[in-house]
Design an enzyme around this catalytic site. Sequence first.
Site, PDB file in Angstrom:
ATOM      1  N   PHE B 135      37.629  63.815  43.434  1.00 31.68           N
ATOM      2  CA  PHE B 135      36.596  62.866  43.846  1.00 31.68           C
ATOM      3  C   PHE B 135      35.464  63.621  44.549  1.00 31.68           C
ATOM      4  O   PHE B 135      35.710  64.501  45.376  1.00 31.68           O
ATOM      5  CB  PHE B 135      37.186  61.791  44.771  1.00 31.68           C
ATOM      6  CG  PHE B 135      36.247  60.640  44.938  1.00 31.68           C
ATOM      7  CD1 PHE B 135      36.140  59.665  43.960  1.00 31.68           C
ATOM      8  CD2 PHE B 135      35.430  60.556  46.049  1.00 31.68           C
ATOM      9  CE1 PHE B 135      35.242  58.616  44.094  1.00 31.68           C
ATOM     10  CE2 PHE B 135      34.528  59.511  46.191  1.00 31.68           C
ATOM     11  CZ  PHE B 135      34.436  58.535  45.204  1.00 31.68           C
ATOM     12  N   ASP B 212      44.768  63.825  48.434  1.00 28.01           N
ATOM     13  CA  ASP B 212      43.935  62.630  48.528  1.00 28.01           C
ATOM     14  C   ASP B 212      44.677  61.509  47.813  1.00 28.01           C
ATOM     15  O   ASP B 212      44.908  61.585  46.600  1.00 28.01           O
ATOM     16  CB  ASP B 212      42.574  62.888  47.881  1.00 28.01           C
ATOM     17  CG  ASP B 212      41.662  61.664  47.931  1.00 28.01           C
ATOM     18  OD1 ASP B 212      42.190  60.529  47.987  1.00 28.01           O
ATOM     19  OD2 ASP B 212      40.439  61.833  47.909  1.00 28.01           O
ATOM     20  N   TYR B 237      40.519  50.638  51.342  1.00 24.76           N
ATOM     21  CA  TYR B 237      39.764  49.493  50.805  1.00 24.76           C
ATOM     22  C   TYR B 237      40.017  49.255  49.323  1.00 24.76           C
ATOM     23  O   TYR B 237      39.430  48.339  48.756  1.00 24.76           O
ATOM     24  CB  TYR B 237      38.265  49.614  51.092  1.00 24.76           C
ATOM     25  CG  TYR B 237      37.608  50.953  50.854  1.00 24.76           C
ATOM     26  CD1 TYR B 237      37.358  51.394  49.566  1.00 24.76           C
ATOM     27  CD2 TYR B 237      37.212  51.747  51.917  1.00 24.76           C
ATOM     28  CE1 TYR B 237      36.733  52.611  49.350  1.00 24.76           C
ATOM     29  CE2 TYR B 237      36.575  52.962  51.716  1.00 24.76           C
ATOM     30  CZ  TYR B 237      36.341  53.388  50.439  1.00 24.76           C
ATOM     31  OH  TYR B 237      35.719  54.590  50.234  1.00 24.76           O
ATOM     32  N   LYS B 238      40.885  50.067  48.716  1.00 24.85           N
ATOM     33  CA  LYS B 238      41.220  49.836  47.312  1.00 24.85           C
ATOM     34  C   LYS B 238      42.475  48.955  47.262  1.00 24.85           C
ATOM     35  O   LYS B 238      42.409  47.771  47.571  1.00 24.85           O
ATOM     36  CB  LYS B 238      41.392  51.173  46.607  1.00 24.85           C
ATOM     37  CG  LYS B 238      40.114  52.033  46.645  1.00 24.85           C
ATOM     38  CD  LYS B 238      40.321  53.370  45.952  1.00 24.85           C
ATOM     39  CE  LYS B 238      39.151  54.308  46.179  1.00 24.85           C
ATOM     40  NZ  LYS B 238      37.922  53.862  45.489  1.00 24.85           N
ATOM     41  N   ARG B 386      36.454  51.504  33.794  1.00 29.33           N
ATOM     42  CA  ARG B 386      37.738  51.548  34.507  1.00 29.33           C
ATOM     43  C   ARG B 386      38.243  50.123  34.691  1.00 29.33           C
ATOM     44  O   ARG B 386      37.499  49.258  35.177  1.00 29.33           O
ATOM     45  CB  ARG B 386      37.578  52.193  35.894  1.00 29.33           C
ATOM     46  CG  ARG B 386      37.351  53.680  35.866  1.00 29.33           C
ATOM     47  CD  ARG B 386      37.692  54.317  37.210  1.00 29.33           C
ATOM     48  NE  ARG B 386      37.022  53.650  38.332  1.00 29.33           N
ATOM     49  CZ  ARG B 386      37.091  54.080  39.593  1.00 29.33           C
ATOM     50  NH1 ARG B 386      37.802  55.151  39.896  1.00 29.33           N
ATOM     51  NH2 ARG B 386      36.458  53.431  40.555  1.00 29.33           N
TER      52      ARG B 386
END
Lengths: 411, 411
Positions: B135, B212, B237-238, B386
């Site tokens: 990322f 991560d 927050y995912k 996605r």
Amino acid sequence: MTSTLPATATSREDAAALDVADPLAHFRDRYLPLAPGVTAYLDGNSLGRPLAAIAERSDAFIREQWAGRLIRGWSEGWMELPEQVGDELAAATLGAAAGQTLIADSTTINFYKTLRAALALRPDRTRIVIDRDHFPTNRFVVESVVRDLGLEIAWLPGSVDGGVTVDALAEVLDERVAVVALSHVAYRSGHLADAAAITAATHRAGALVVWDLCHSVGACEIELDAWEVDFAVGCTYKFVGAGPGAPAFLYAAARHHDRLDQPLWGWLGRADPFEMEQGYRPAPGIRSMMSGTPSIPGVLAVREGARVIAEAGMPAVRAKAVALTELVVELADSWLAPEGFTLASPRDPARRGGHVSVARADARQVCAALVEAGVLPDFRTPDVVRLGVSPLPASFVEVWDALAVMREIGR
Amino acid sequence: MTSTLPATATSREDAAALDVADPLAHFRDRYLPLAPGVTAYLDGNSLGRPLAAIAERSDAFIREQWAGRLIRGWSEGWMELPEQVGDELAAATLGAAAGQTLIADSTTINFYKTLRAALALRPDRTRIVIDRDHFPTNRFVVESVVRDLGLEIAWLPGSVDGGVTVDALAEVLDERVAVVALSHVAYRSGHLADAAAITAATHRAGALVVWDLCHSVGACEIELDAWEVDFAVGCTYKFVGAGPGAPAFLYAAARHHDRLDQPLWGWLGRADPFEMEQGYRPAPGIRSMMSGTPSIPGVLAVREGARVIAEAGMPAVRAKAVALTELVVELADSWLAPEGFTLASPRDPARRGGHVSVARADARQVCAALVEAGVLPDFRTPDVVRLGVSPLPASFVEVWDALAVMREIGR
């Protein structure tokens, strides 16, 4: 910087009359009420009281924005909020034109970023000036950066009246100094530094300033652009009232934007972050000071705090801060000095922030007894009671009643 | 890691039957409803949907805790929340014993801190291994640290199936490598790395890992202690669903605690922070990884996310994630492949996280049309759609309907 309100009160009726005359009195109704049993809140300098609007908007944000817009929220405005609300806070109370202020991260992280950015602009210099009364987090960050980069600290000599002065600075300011990093209002004494003069002196020596505004923002007039400040940081949970752990702000003067270089590179500080490309390339302007994703509900709470300050107007807010602290000093002289308390803040309101400190050896016990009696002050080791009066939610009668309780407890 | 649910659906009725058989189906009711016009949310891998409990508890926090307790809240429990909720998240989904996890700051800041702490434990080594598909924020942090400390990056050779493997690592792992920093689930492909094997290989070479977990936490089983991971970070927050910009987590294995050294020194990472003493002295244990003041409402939102995962149980959550993504893959094969879409995620569910990517040159336009039609997916440059299915709020019929819309749009 002087009060437009008469601040003398020799009876509770006088204090009540000051409230009647207070042009900002109606703002008190904007705040959620104090809990039953709490009669006075004198710790607005640590954690401000919540505006009812924050509760309402926070709930609406979760139900309408987050649940309703979901991922679309980011492209419908959330992404720009750190700069937009930064601009709003800057206009309301920082004296800064748009495009120089962000809301993100904590004061600690923002201080680290601005300090490193300032040092990067003075690569041939080796010293950072701070003072022993600087808020601990800033001292610690400086100590870490000095260790990392092989620099050294130039400690300001013992403070005058609990704060930092141009004269004290003159003793350590020379061509080795890269950055002068000080607090605008000293967290312990409430001393309000002459930021304009200190910034000018720093610049004459070829160095840059990083001001910590945590204890002044929302209580003191700040003119970052006019003072030609280089960098500034501060929290939003004290006089701005955005809540426990709300994101902090960060100011970087536009004249430095083409050479901003802070090391906490993150995707939101990169140009075109959603291209997901290889290699860090800083975003233009203040955006390059961003790192990761800031709390959107937190940024929106800062917006409410900035709005109420803007509506009241900073000159009026400052005038009330002066009037309230004048009343605290008067009552401390009349009621607390005879009981052995000493004033630990400047007497001159032009050199005082939004809180007044009084000292006595048993301050810790005094604070505990005050809390027990429904008056919430703040204790600072070893011997200080801090009385912080937030200009918008606080009243003169509240101060009167709180000091009356303190007189009884102090006997 | 295999599904306990039958994931095959050849009709919408089959998909509905899968929902009837889903032991986690009742959790859907815990979430605030989708907005009118939105029929499917397939971007839980970017921003999870809000639990109704978060709205309720957030409002109660502001009205009762913040307004009611004011500054007292800090000594009545807020101060301990970053570790407490860290422990709760660790128990719910990280496979980590208490005392090793914090909730604070952003992923970017936490990655910086853990990377620096890991490097400090390998001072004689000069290389950091990352991959091009890492990322961006992590790549940028590594690039900055490498510049600052005079180190170098060892790029992992081209990924297999969109992710990182032990074989690829073997090509760059040698005695120069200090730290291997990779994503457990690749943000683009959804490839789920064999974190246990990669960590073991890294340790055999004398290096340390920083994982991560942003795209795996809440969708994949994680066993940080059993895998002997050194450091890990991730956002909340995912799939944890704590809201836009909610504070991230940070894990540091207990065996490193007596030598933790991260440079973002702040007052909350210091031993006895309220003594306000001179000189930084790290707090014991995981607390030394703290810097400034974290968002308390944010940490409490993470608590709600952790609680619902704990209640559902991670094995069941993972089973549903597998079943949902299996259905996405099946329908992509049946409906999208004929329209020119290619699967850009692993076919093997054991090597796949909580989202499935499909690629076509006009992915950007496809995504825009999907949003227009009430199906919210995620676009990643240059050509990827996605489809992220959050196990607790998502249903099989939602996936079916979304893919049916996508088939129509893709024609």
